[in-house]
Every structure is written in structure tokens, then in C-alpha cells.
Design a protein around this motif. Structure first.
Motif, PDB file in Angstrom:
ATOM      1  N   GLY A  61      73.328  30.160 -15.190  1.00 38.41           N
ATOM      2  CA  GLY A  61      72.104  31.276 -15.171  1.00 38.41           C
ATOM      3  C   GLY A  61      70.929  31.306 -16.640  1.00 38.41           C
ATOM      4  O   GLY A  61      71.528  29.757 -16.812  1.00 38.41           O
ATOM      5  N   LEU A  62      70.944  32.006 -17.198  1.00 36.86           N
ATOM      6  CA  LEU A  62      70.325  31.879 -18.950  1.00 36.86           C
ATOM      7  C   LEU A  62      71.025  31.208 -19.453  1.00 36.86           C
ATOM      8  O   LEU A  62      71.940  31.937 -19.429  1.00 36.86           O
ATOM      9  CB  LEU A  62      69.427  32.384 -18.947  1.00 36.86           C
ATOM     10  N   THR A  63      70.579  30.144 -20.188  1.00 35.85           N
ATOM     11  CA  THR A  63      72.323  29.497 -20.931  1.00 35.85           C
ATOM     12  C   THR A  63      71.532  29.245 -22.806  1.00 35.85           C
ATOM     13  O   THR A  63      70.901  27.856 -22.376  1.00 35.85           O
ATOM     14  CB  THR A  63      73.026  28.827 -20.444  1.00 35.85           C
ATOM     15  N   PHE A  64      72.812  29.595 -23.357  1.00 34.40           N
ATOM     16  CA  PHE A  64      72.939  28.843 -24.921  1.00 34.40           C
ATOM     17  C   PHE A  64      73.133  27.704 -25.297  1.00 34.40           C
ATOM     18  O   PHE A  64      74.272  27.836 -24.857  1.00 34.40           O
ATOM     19  CB  PHE A  64      71.670  29.618 -25.818  1.00 34.40           C
ATOM     20  N   LEU A  65      73.059  26.343 -25.378  1.00 36.80           N
ATOM     21  CA  LEU A  65      73.943  25.037 -25.390  1.00 36.80           C
ATOM     22  C   LEU A  65      74.205  24.719 -26.815  1.00 36.80           C
ATOM     23  O   LEU A  65      73.164  24.440 -27.635  1.00 36.80           O
ATOM     24  CB  LEU A  65      74.024  24.228 -24.551  1.00 36.80           C
ATOM     25  N   ARG A  66      75.040  24.851 -27.296  1.00 38.57           N
ATOM     26  CA  ARG A  66      74.978  24.295 -29.125  1.00 38.57           C
ATOM     27  C   ARG A  66      74.691  23.065 -29.277  1.00 38.57           C
ATOM     28  O   ARG A  66      75.628  22.569 -28.228  1.00 38.57           O
ATOM     29  CB  ARG A  66      75.936  24.593 -29.891  1.00 38.57           C
ATOM     30  N   GLY A  67      73.443  22.953 -29.770  1.00 37.46           N
ATOM     31  CA  GLY A  67      73.600  20.831 -29.711  1.00 37.46           C
ATOM     32  C   GLY A  67      74.415  19.968 -30.632  1.00 37.46           C
ATOM     33  O   GLY A  67      74.675  18.908 -29.746  1.00 37.46           O
ATOM     34  N   ASP A  68      75.522  19.770 -31.317  1.00 38.24           N
ATOM     35  CA  ASP A  68      76.468  19.529 -31.238  1.00 38.24           C
ATOM     36  C   ASP A  68      77.714  19.192 -30.396  1.00 38.24           C
ATOM     37  O   ASP A  68      79.025  17.938 -31.341  1.00 38.24           O
ATOM     38  CB  ASP A  68      77.322  20.203 -33.202  1.00 38.24           C
ATOM     39  N   THR A  69      77.571  20.163 -29.083  1.00 39.21           N
ATOM     40  CA  THR A  69      78.730  19.599 -28.326  1.00 39.21           C
ATOM     41  C   THR A  69      78.452  18.308 -27.156  1.00 39.21           C
ATOM     42  O   THR A  69      78.110  18.285 -25.847  1.00 39.21           O
ATOM     43  CB  THR A  69      79.114  21.006 -27.714  1.00 39.21           C
ATOM     44  N   ILE A  70      76.711  18.217 -27.766  1.00 36.74           N
ATOM     45  CA  ILE A  70      75.719  17.381 -26.142  1.00 36.74           C
ATOM     46  C   ILE A  70      76.423  15.446 -26.155  1.00 36.74           C
ATOM     47  O   ILE A  70      76.192  15.423 -27.439  1.00 36.74           O
ATOM     48  CB  ILE A  70      74.368  17.986 -26.299  1.00 36.74           C
ATOM     49  N   ILE A  71      76.387  15.154 -25.852  1.00 38.89           N
ATOM     50  CA  ILE A  71      76.222  13.723 -25.584  1.00 38.89           C
ATOM     51  C   ILE A  71      75.130  13.408 -24.921  1.00 38.89           C
ATOM     52  O   ILE A  71      74.368  13.005 -25.889  1.00 38.89           O
ATOM     53  CB  ILE A  71      77.402  13.729 -24.746  1.00 38.89           C
ATOM     54  N   PHE A  72      74.727  13.441 -23.665  1.00 37.56           N
ATOM     55  CA  PHE A  72      73.182  13.196 -23.461  1.00 37.56           C
ATOM     56  C   PHE A  72      72.263  13.901 -22.238  1.00 37.56           C
ATOM     57  O   PHE A  72      72.968  14.740 -21.902  1.00 37.56           O
ATOM     58  CB  PHE A  72      73.013  11.918 -22.767  1.00 37.56           C
ATOM     59  N   ILE A  73      70.804  14.032 -22.564  1.00 39.95           N
ATOM     60  CA  ILE A  73      70.020  14.997 -21.636  1.00 39.95           C
ATOM     61  C   ILE A  73      69.486  14.013 -20.886  1.00 39.95           C
ATOM     62  O   ILE A  73      68.983  13.379 -21.601  1.00 39.95           O
ATOM     63  CB  ILE A  73      69.708  15.787 -22.528  1.00 39.95           C
ATOM     64  N   SER A  74      69.722  14.279 -19.840  1.00 44.61           N
ATOM     65  CA  SER A  74      68.419  13.352 -18.713  1.00 44.61           C
ATOM     66  C   SER A  74      67.745  13.678 -17.718  1.00 44.61           C
ATOM     67  O   SER A  74      68.410  14.766 -16.926  1.00 44.61           O
ATOM     68  CB  SER A  74      69.348  12.508 -17.794  1.00 44.61           C
ATOM     69  N   PRO A  75      66.711  13.920 -17.421  1.00 47.17           N
ATOM     70  CA  PRO A  75      65.727  14.624 -16.758  1.00 47.17           C
ATOM     71  C   PRO A  75      66.469  14.051 -15.366  1.00 47.17           C
ATOM     72  O   PRO A  75      66.515  12.197 -15.355  1.00 47.17           O
ATOM     73  CB  PRO A  75      64.789  13.319 -17.163  1.00 47.17           C
ATOM     74  N   ALA A  76      66.427  15.224 -14.230  1.00 46.62           N
ATOM     75  CA  ALA A  76      67.212  14.528 -12.856  1.00 46.62           C
ATOM     76  C   ALA A  76      66.765  14.164 -12.618  1.00 46.62           C
ATOM     77  O   ALA A  76      67.149  13.368 -11.603  1.00 46.62           O
ATOM     78  CB  ALA A  76      67.538  16.370 -12.705  1.00 46.62           C
ATOM     79  N   SER A  77      64.521  13.929 -12.976  1.00 44.01           N
ATOM     80  CA  SER A  77      64.597  12.630 -11.636  1.00 44.01           C
ATOM     81  C   SER A  77      64.942  11.954 -11.877  1.00 44.01           C
ATOM     82  O   SER A  77      64.140  10.624 -10.759  1.00 44.01           O
ATOM     83  CB  SER A  77      62.775  13.772 -11.780  1.00 44.01           C
ATOM     84  N   THR A  78      65.031  11.322 -13.012  1.00 44.10           N
ATOM     85  CA  THR A  78      65.045  10.120 -12.903  1.00 44.10           C
ATOM     86  C   THR A  78      66.432   9.378 -12.342  1.00 44.10           C
ATOM     87  O   THR A  78      66.937   8.439 -12.368  1.00 44.10           O
ATOM     88  CB  THR A  78      64.989   9.931 -14.522  1.00 44.10           C
ATOM     89  N   SER A  79      67.425  10.292 -12.518  1.00 40.77           N
ATOM     90  CA  SER A  79      68.585   9.652 -11.821  1.00 40.77           C
ATOM     91  C   SER A  79      69.109   9.559 -10.946  1.00 40.77           C
ATOM     92  O   SER A  79      67.875  10.034 -10.087  1.00 40.77           O
ATOM     93  CB  SER A  79      69.938  10.687 -12.381  1.00 40.77           C
ATOM     94  N   SER A  80      69.346   8.693 -10.118  1.00 44.72           N
ATOM     95  CA  SER A  80      69.421   7.674  -8.482  1.00 44.72           C
ATOM     96  C   SER A  80      69.758   8.778  -8.227  1.00 44.72           C
ATOM     97  O   SER A  80      70.347   8.830  -6.390  1.00 44.72           O
ATOM     98  CB  SER A  80      69.498   6.298  -9.113  1.00 44.72           C
ATOM     99  N   HIS A  81      71.353   9.174  -8.695  1.00 49.54           N
ATOM    100  CA  HIS A  81      72.235  10.450  -7.740  1.00 49.54           C
ATOM    101  C   HIS A  81      71.767  11.635  -7.099  1.00 49.54           C
ATOM    102  O   HIS A  81      73.025  12.168  -6.774  1.00 49.54           O
ATOM    103  CB  HIS A  81      73.580  10.158  -8.521  1.00 49.54           C
ATOM    104  N   LYS A  82      70.671  11.668  -7.480  1.00 47.88           N
ATOM    105  CA  LYS A  82      69.637  12.645  -7.226  1.00 47.88           C
ATOM    106  C   LYS A  82      68.405  11.952  -5.528  1.00 47.88           C
ATOM    107  O   LYS A  82      68.544  13.364  -5.631  1.00 47.88           O
ATOM    108  CB  LYS A  82      68.356  13.467  -8.376  1.00 47.88           C
ATOM    109  N   LYS A  83      68.964  11.358  -5.563  1.00 51.18           N
ATOM    110  CA  LYS A  83      67.729  10.700  -4.406  1.00 51.18           C
ATOM    111  C   LYS A  83      68.330  11.113  -3.427  1.00 51.18           C
ATOM    112  O   LYS A  83      69.631  10.909  -2.916  1.00 51.18           O
ATOM    113  CB  LYS A  83      67.668   9.168  -5.104  1.00 51.18           C
TER     114      LYS A  83
END
Lengths: 83, 83, 83, 83, 83, 83, 83
Positions: A61-83
Motif C-alpha cells: 500500500g502506501l509506504t515511506f522508503l528511506r533514501g539511503d537504502t535505494i539503489i535505483f528508481i526507474s519509471p516503469a513505462s520505460t523498461s522493456s520488461h513491462k511491455k
């Protein structure tokens, strides 16, 4: 196709309200709608789903993610494995 | 459904007094009532329970969590595994 | 062959719009077009591909990489394994 | 039951002179009387005992704990495993 | 033999344009010509080679190394295993 | 028995010239006379001994310990395993 | 025997030009002549030797060590295993 990205945070700004894939350290992966972020890359996702090998493992559901555990953020629409 | 979240900490503000799920590094997980937090994401939970595979492992009661061990904080009401 | 590199970020500036190899901690490796970076080495790649042993493992598309997980960034044109 | 906790450090202030449970990274756990703390969560415990699976492993006496190794601090009186 | 090194960065300044050995966390090792560095020890090497047990594993060419993954930097001419 | 400890560093100040036990990350443990410390908890011990399971493993003599590897510092006189 | 050490860095100042033992995270150990250091404990050693179980493993010569990988620095003359 890629316009107006002068600084890295511009991509996050353009992705607000859209589905993103967030890869965390330690192999955790979330998909959800990017609601907000700050300069520490603290991030809020809505309809977040914890993924495992491309399968939904848990609805968070709704969630707060602390920044320092993040490696990358990618818009889903641009990744080919979503097509 | 999601209103007024301009910055990531807005979600934490909206969650004060409500039950949240807090995921720590190293697989520790807590459920409890969010009493307070600060910009380092230091957090106080009341009626905190340490969870393991969705089961209560230990009642911790009131507890202070240091921000830098936190991966994510999620309002319990929004996660489907609570329904 | 190497001109105008007075400070480390000069190399990243010269690499904008070009293909780079980004090595992350924990053996993850990306190849993509460098769109933007900041002083924390937060980076945006376009047409990013996650690599594994020199093979494309996944197409990620546009992606934001947090700087603190990056080990090195290398313009693809200068590495001999691209020839 | 929980009053006057506006900020996370308020809980630590209320716990001064009382017994607390301190969980460190790497599974170390201490019980002792909270004497002092600062904004880095550096902490002094009196009559500190290193615990292992709920048993006293070693009496440490007075001890200074560096904040960045701390995961959580909990007033012992509120945890049900003390009853 | 060692002159003018008042501060640690003086050694890096003297090594500009020369071959250095860079040891990273996690056993990665690079040899290359030191082009630039900054106060975070972010570093640019030219003709960088990833080494493994003293053998060249991969030619990386020009590369930007993030400072926080570096353990040590040593001018190659001073280490006896180069003679 | 415990007087004048308002802030965590007060305990370290009171321990100057006395024997302390210093626990480092990664299970290293030192006993020695506390000579000096600073706000980063960088510490100088005299007559330092590296301990292993309560036995002296190595005499290190005077030593400078970087603060960020320290877990806790305890005046030796207060721990019961010294009696 | 120990004079003029008010602050931790005083010991490093007194050790300039002398042989020191430097213990790094991850079990690496160096012996060499301390040439320079700064407030981050970035350090330059001359005639540095990488040690393994008290034996010289490799001659590194002049080397720059990043401070954040250092656990302790000890003047070699004060440790009994040098006598």
C-alpha cells in the motif's frame, strides 16, 4: 523522448504520479506510484508492491522508503520488461 | 485516497497515532503506533511488536528506533496483508 | 586524448550524452547513456541495461541511480572490451 | 499512558534514570539504567548487562555506547517480556 | 626521497600524470594514470586496468572512481612488486 | 556512585587516566588506559592490549582508535568480570 | 612516558617520521613511516608494507590510505611484538 533532464532529480520530478520500480540494497524491489521524494531520496510510493523475481510478493500500500537504502528508481513505462 | 502528500515526511505526519509497519535492515520488522519521528527518521512506536513471518515474536512496548536502520515505514491500514 | 580533466567531475561532464558503464557495489553493472549527474554522483542513465558477465540481463530504460552505490563510471568508448 | 512525546528524543528524556533495553547492530543487546544521551544517540548506561537470549551474559557496569551502532532503545517497564 | 608531503593529498598531487595502484573495498584493484582527484578522493584514471592477482583482468580505459570505495592509492613506481 | 554524568562524553572525561574496555565492530576488543578522546570518539589508549575471550592476544602499546569503529567504552573498574 | 597527548590527533603528530602499524577494516594491516595525516585520518605512509600474520606480504612503498577504512594506528615502537 528524454527532455528537460538537467539534474538527476528532474527524472524523479517527471515521474511523480507514475509507476516506478525501486531497487533497494539487499535485493528488495518495489513497484508503486511515486507520490513524493526529497533530496535524501526519501520516497513515498502508493499502491506499493514488494516484488520477487518479477512476481508480486506482498501488497504494502502506501509506504515511506528511506533514501539511503535505494539503489535505483526507474519509471516503469520505460523498461522493456513491462511491455 | 492519497491527499496532501507533497513531501515524504507528510506521510509520516498523517500516520501519527496510527498503526505502522516498520521494516529494519537485517530483516527485523516492527508493528506499532507511530508516536513521533524527526528528520533523521528516528521514530517512537507505542505497543511495538517485533514480528517474524507475520507472527508476533516479542512485545516491546514503547520503543525508540534509530532512523538509519529503517528501510521503510508503511501505514498498516493500507497494506492488503492486514485485511 | 584526455584533455580538460582538471577535476573528477569533468570526466562525467564530457561523458554526457555518451554511453557509460556504471559499476555498482554488490556486482550490479549498468550500461546506458549518461543524461545527468550531481555532486553526490546521483546519475540518470537513458536506455539503461543491467549487465551480467558482459550480457544484457534486463532493459531498465530511463533510470535514476543513487550516487552512494556507485563504484566507478567509465565512458564505454574507452574500454577495450567494447572494441 | 504515553504523554508528552512530541519528538523521538522525548522518550529517551522520560527514560532517564530508568531501566532500558538497548538493541545494537550485530545482535548485541544491553539492559541498564539510562544515565545520559545526546543527539547522536550516544548513550551512557549504568549497571549495564550484556544479554544473550534473555540471559545475562556479562556485567559491564557503567558504559558509553556509540549511537551509530544502536537499533532501538526501549524502556524495560513497557515490554511484556519483563512482566 | 619523499619531499613536500605535508598533507595526505600532497602525495596525490605529486602523483598526477603518473601510474598509480588503486585498491578498492571488496578486493577490486586498478592500475592507471592518475588524471584528477578531489577532496572526497573521487578520482579519474586514464588507461585503467582492473587487476586480479597481479594480472590484467580488463581494460577499462578512462574511468571515474568514487572516493568512498577507495582503500589506498599508491604510486606504482614506489612499490617493489613493480620492479 | 554515578555523579556528574549529564552528557555521554562526561563518562569518557571521568575515565581519563583510567583503564577502559573498548569494544570494536567485528569482535575486536581492547583494554588500556584512556589518554584522550574527541567528539568523533577517536580515542587514544596507552598500554593497549588486544583481547580475545578475556585473554591478552597482543600488546599494542600506545594506540589511536578511530571513533567510527567503536561500539562501546566501559571503565574497567565497573565491570564485574574484572573483580 | 606519554606526554602532551591532550587530543587523539596529538599521538599521530608525535608519530610523524616514525614507524606505525595501521590496521584496516577487513583484516588488512600495514607497517610504514607516517608522513602525513589529516582530520579525516587520511594518511600517507612511506616504505609501507602490507602485513599478514606478522609477515611482510607485499612492499607498497609510498601510499595514501583513506581514513574511513582505518581501525587503529599504533606507533610500532610501543608494541611489544616488535621487541
Amino acid at each position: 523522448m528524454v527532455n528537460g533532464i538537467e539534474r538527476p532529480l528532474d527524472l524523479l520530478n517527471q515521474s511523480k504520479g507514475k509507476e516506478v520500480l525501486v531497487q533497494l540494497k539487499g535485493e528488495k524491489q518495489f513497484v508503486g506510484t511515486l507520490m513524493a521524494f526529497d533530496m535524501h531520496i526519501n520516497t513515498v510510493l502508493d499502491n506499493a508492491k514488494e516484488m520477487h523475481d518479477g512476481e508480486v510478493k506482498k501488497n504494502i500500500g502506501l509506504t515511506f522508503l528511506r533514501g539511503d537504502t535505494i539503489i535505483f528508481i526507474s519509471p516503469a513505462s520505460t523498461s522493456s520488461h513491462k511491455k
